[in-house]
Design a protein around this motif. Structure first.
Motif, mmCIF file in Angstrom:
data_model
loop_
_atom_site.group_PDB
_atom_site.id
_atom_site.type_symbol
_atom_site.label_atom_id
_atom_site.label_comp_id
_atom_site.label_asym_id
_atom_site.label_seq_id
_atom_site.Cartn_x
_atom_site.Cartn_y
_atom_site.Cartn_z
ATOM 1 N N ASP A 332 -0.023 73.816 56.797
ATOM 2 C CA ASP A 332 -0.976 74.506 55.938
ATOM 3 C C ASP A 332 -0.623 75.991 55.888
ATOM 4 O O ASP A 332 -0.906 76.734 56.830
ATOM 5 N N LYS A 335 -3.298 78.654 56.709
ATOM 6 C CA LYS A 335 -3.819 78.770 58.073
ATOM 7 C C LYS A 335 -2.696 79.056 59.054
ATOM 8 O O LYS A 335 -2.535 78.372 60.067
ATOM 9 N N THR A 338 0.046 76.290 60.068
ATOM 10 C CA THR A 338 -0.313 75.330 61.111
ATOM 11 C C THR A 338 0.209 73.941 60.771
ATOM 12 O O THR A 338 -0.040 73.429 59.679
ATOM 13 N N GLN A 340 0.451 69.957 60.405
ATOM 14 C CA GLN A 340 -0.599 69.012 60.034
ATOM 15 C C GLN A 340 -0.140 67.584 60.309
ATOM 16 O O GLN A 340 0.382 66.906 59.424
ATOM 17 N N PRO A 659 -6.476 73.294 66.627
ATOM 18 C CA PRO A 659 -6.222 73.100 65.198
ATOM 19 C C PRO A 659 -5.297 71.930 64.917
ATOM 20 O O PRO A 659 -5.119 71.548 63.759
ATOM 21 N N MET A 660 -4.687 71.367 65.965
ATOM 22 C CA MET A 660 -3.746 70.261 65.819
ATOM 23 C C MET A 660 -3.618 69.574 67.166
ATOM 24 O O MET A 660 -3.942 70.158 68.196
ATOM 25 N N HIS A 693 1.873 77.929 69.120
ATOM 26 C CA HIS A 693 0.797 78.430 68.281
ATOM 27 C C HIS A 693 -0.247 79.089 69.176
ATOM 28 O O HIS A 693 -0.694 78.494 70.159
ATOM 29 N N ILE A 695 -3.896 80.629 70.121
ATOM 30 C CA ILE A 695 -5.322 80.524 69.847
ATOM 31 C C ILE A 695 -5.940 81.830 70.322
ATOM 32 O O ILE A 695 -5.827 82.187 71.500
ATOM 33 N N VAL A 716 -6.626 67.007 67.907
ATOM 34 C CA VAL A 716 -7.156 67.943 66.927
ATOM 35 C C VAL A 716 -8.675 67.965 67.040
ATOM 36 O O VAL A 716 -9.330 66.927 67.184
#
Length: 736
Positions: A332, A335, A338, A340, A659-660, A693, A695, A716
């Motif tokens: 995405d 975002k 990120t 998916q 998020p994943m 990633h 956070i 997720v």
């Protein structure tokens, strides 16, 4: 001669190599992790061997297990693909020591070039311009910005841009950790970062007899997270003198290490046009299809032939036309790119000849060259047609050359009526349309290389690329237009993808004009991902089509004697509430500008302001997916909202949700429950799809809950932590 080949890789590159092997009567062996047990590359291979585990370090980076797999399956050759162990000299030696054919350059050449630090030393000695390395221990403000890079491997992993000195230590640590996870080697180095530079590379191919081909240039400047997104060949707008300089430097680099096989020499072009050597990739590149399409060669077949001892002709075939490739990722862009993960319900790209689930290459003709049997004549390009579940039939239209590079035997493909266009003359505007001339062989075409099929699931352990879509046409302008249209019409049902970003990028004025550099997305991402004019109405019409199709699917046929509700039916898709009435004659929409003309469970035709528009609807909501609507203005991934919200789905303010799916790799130093945090502070690092990633804290306050722990697997939406915002300061006290 090779009889059976194992591909020490997965995904699209394994499928790509297998296709060439099938065309040449070579048996195929796949290796697979537990996460890839049902993957497309496993299904396409003749045999497959399991590598226990799922993480790359336990599977595709285990050279010892891969060599054992090759011997157990009866393979006599190994192709490394790209990524993983493809640039690992010790793995190449292990393959050779086991008595197997290594389809790649000599281990000594890999050793010299695979480490970017050692490669730069070698190129400096050869007089190739370089960006001077920077010692991280002595960096000052004057040295910024810096680029931190992994010494081994590529693909953007282990790369960070540092613009402020306090960011240097944590970014060095993050780059090293990411490189170690992706390549098994945590060595990193730093060099000056060139703003608005262009990434241009030269494809080379060499045999064991001293012949080195330079197969033109590629521009790979459109990147996100230092990973290429759109590539093309030839690189647009390069002066002939600069192109000759790059080509000569690439050939010199190959000769300096007695290179053999396919490789790529990468350069960074400054805004003033000065070229700097970046690195040499001692493997096949992800973007190799654009070169294959322009030069009409099959690079994998040439790799195999060279490994078998074949001698290349003195020069490669001449280039024709222009090719552009777009990488379709399950991510995405709105975002932070990120990843998916999720299930793919359909993946089909409409080309010139029809729907494509998968496309491959035409064959490579081997014949008698000037040195006798074994010389190679290149062929390539193809038109493809077919459809279905990732196993589309393909037909090939060879564009062969003899040993001296002269074109021979051009034949039209099935259904081709003989419309041809010439290539672009040197110095001509690459975007200018060329006149159509009679003759076969030059019809624009779409090629699709995929690693997934319908029903496959995109996991969290590996790269998120679903497919590469390639367009070839006589001119750059035609190729760019064709690729954008093919992506727009593609049926991609499953996880969120970057498809819309690709389409908008290809249509951006700067890209159309060839004004590209590595900062393209830094400057244009917000505009490229913002809602466009008419997007709201288009999405509302797609939601209406979904609602009407759902009404038919749930057993509410049009017509017949039945009690019909007098109140409108209401349904909400993706924030769009639609209202309609079911009548004895069909459906009536509560919008004077819209009329439902034809409604079926999978296709709806609406009349919008007097214009008929068709919408194809695929409802996968019962399978854990969404409703997918493909219409004339775009494609929409819609979630049907329930009438009432389930209170159990509510989360506390300040909740940090995964998020994943992924693995928690680390927690910020010194924090725990009760710690004070500031807005934007990195708290937790997740690894998914070979990338880290961060956070971050959503607001300044106190960390009241911390569920995440290093090494833990999360799904997720999993609750990782909660930050209670600091109470607002009462600024009215004391005022009178």
């Amino acid at each position: 001669m090779i009889s059976t080949l194992l591909v020490a890789n997965r995904g699209d590159v394994a499928c790509r190599v297998f296709r060439t092997c099938r065309e040449r009567g070579i048996g195929t062996v796949a290796v697979f992790s537990d996460a890839d047990g049902g993957a497309l590359h496993v299904r396409e291979a003749d045999t497959a061997v399991r590598l226990p585990g799922s993480a790359p370090a336990d599977t595709y980076l285990r050279g010892d297990l891969i060599v054992k797999a090759a011997l157990a399956a009866g393979a006599d050759a190994v192709h490394p693909g790209y990524g993983f162990l493809s640039e690992n000299a010790e793995f190449a030696r292990a393959v050779l020591d086991a008595g197997l054919v290594w389809v790649g350059p000599p281990p000594e050449a890999i050793e010299a070039m695979a480490s970017k630090t050692r490669a730069k030393e070698l190129m400096a000695a050869a007089g190739v311009p370089l960006l001077a390395p920077v010692d991280p221990a002595s960096v000052t403000e004057a040295d910024l910005p810096l680029l931190i890079k992994a010494a081994a491997g590529g693909g953007g992993r282990g790369m960070r841009v540092v613009r402020q000195l306090p960011d240097l230590p944590p970014e060095l640590a993050a780059a090293s950790a990411e490189a170690r996870s992706a390549f098994g080697d945590g060595e990193v180095f730093a060099e000056s970062y060139v703003e608005r530079g262009r990434h241009v590379e030269v494809q080379i191919l060499a045999d064991a007899y001293g012949t080195v081909w330079a197969l033109g240039t590629r521009d790979c400047s459109l990147q996100r997270r230092h990973q290429k997104v759109i590539e093309e060949s030839p690189a647009p707008g390069l002066p002939a003198e600069l192109r000759a300089t790059l080509t000569a430097a690439a050939v010199a680099a190959a000769r300096a290490v007695e290179y053999r096989g396919a490789g790529t020499v990468e350069f960074l072009l400054s805004p003033t046009g000065r070229a700097y050597f970046l690195e040499m990739n001692t493997r096949l590149q992800v973007e190799h299809p654009v070169t294959e399409e322009v030069f009409a060669v099959d690079l994998v077949a040439l790799q195999l032939a060279v490994s078998e001892g074949a001698k290349l002709p003195p020069s490669p075939p001449p280039p024709t036309g222009h090719a552009v490739e777009a990488r379709l990722y399950a991510e995405d862009p709105t975002k932070g790119w990120t990843p998916q993960p999720g299930r793919i319900f359909e993946l089909a790209v409409r080309g010139v000849g029809g729907d494509l689930g998968r496309a491959g290459l035409a064959g490579l003709a081997a014949g008698d060259g000037p040195q006798g049997a074994g010389a190679v004549a290149g062929v390539g390009g193809l038109d493809t047609a077919g459809g279905g579940d990732g196993h589309a039939d393909a037909y090939a239209q060879p564009r062969a050359t003899d040993a001296h590079g002269k074109r021979v035997g051009l034949q039209p493909g099935p259904g081709e009526e003989g419309v041809a266009r010439p290539g672009v003359a040197p110095g001509a505007d690459p975007a200018a349309p060329a006149p159509a001339l009679a003759g076969p062989g030059h019809r624009p075409r779409i090629r699709v290389d995929v690693g997934y099929g319908a029903g496959d699931r995109v996991g969290v352990y590996y790269d998120s690329m679903l497919a590469k879509v390639v367009a070839w046409a006589p001119t750059r302008g035609e190729a760019v237009r064709l690729l954008g249209d093919a992506l727009r019409r593609a049926r991609i049902h499953g996880p969120v993808t970057n498809r819309e970003l690709l389409v908008r990028s290809l249509r951006h004025p700067d890209f159309v004009a060839g004004r590209v550099d590595t900062g393209f997305y830094e400057r244009h991402l917000d505009a490229l991902t913002a809602p466009g004019d008419g997007d709201h109405d288009n999405a509302r019409h797609a939601a209406l089509a979904a609602a009407l199709a759902d009404a038919v699917r749930r057993g509410h046929p049009v017509g017949g004697w039945r009690n019909l509700p007098s109140q409108p039916q209401t349904k909400t898709y993706g924030g769009h509430e639609v209202r309609y009435h079911r009548t004895r004659d069909g459906f009536r929409v509560e919008d004077d500008a819209v009329r439902a003309v034809a409604v079926a469970a999978d296709r709806v035709t609406l009349e919008l302001d007097g214009v008929l528009r068709h919408f194809d609807v695929a409802d996968h909501s019962d399978e854990g997916g969404h409703v997918y609507v493909d219409g004339p203005t775009g494609s929409y991934r819609l979630l049907a909202h329930p009438r009432f919200t389930d209170p159990r789905t509510a989360t506390a303010p300040g909740s940090l949700l995964a998020p994943m799916p992924g693995t928690v790799v680390r927690i910020a130093d010194g924090i725990g429950e009760g710690s004070a945090v500031t807005a934007g502070q990195p708290l937790i690092w997740l690894e998914a799809m070979k990338m880290e990633h961060r956070i971050t804290a959503p607001a300044s306050g106190t960390l009241t809950t911390l569920h995440a722990a290093p090494g833990s697997q999360v799904e997720v939406g999993a609750l990782l932590a909660v930050v209670a915002p600091a109470p607002a300061t009462d600024t009215t006290q004391g005022n009178t």
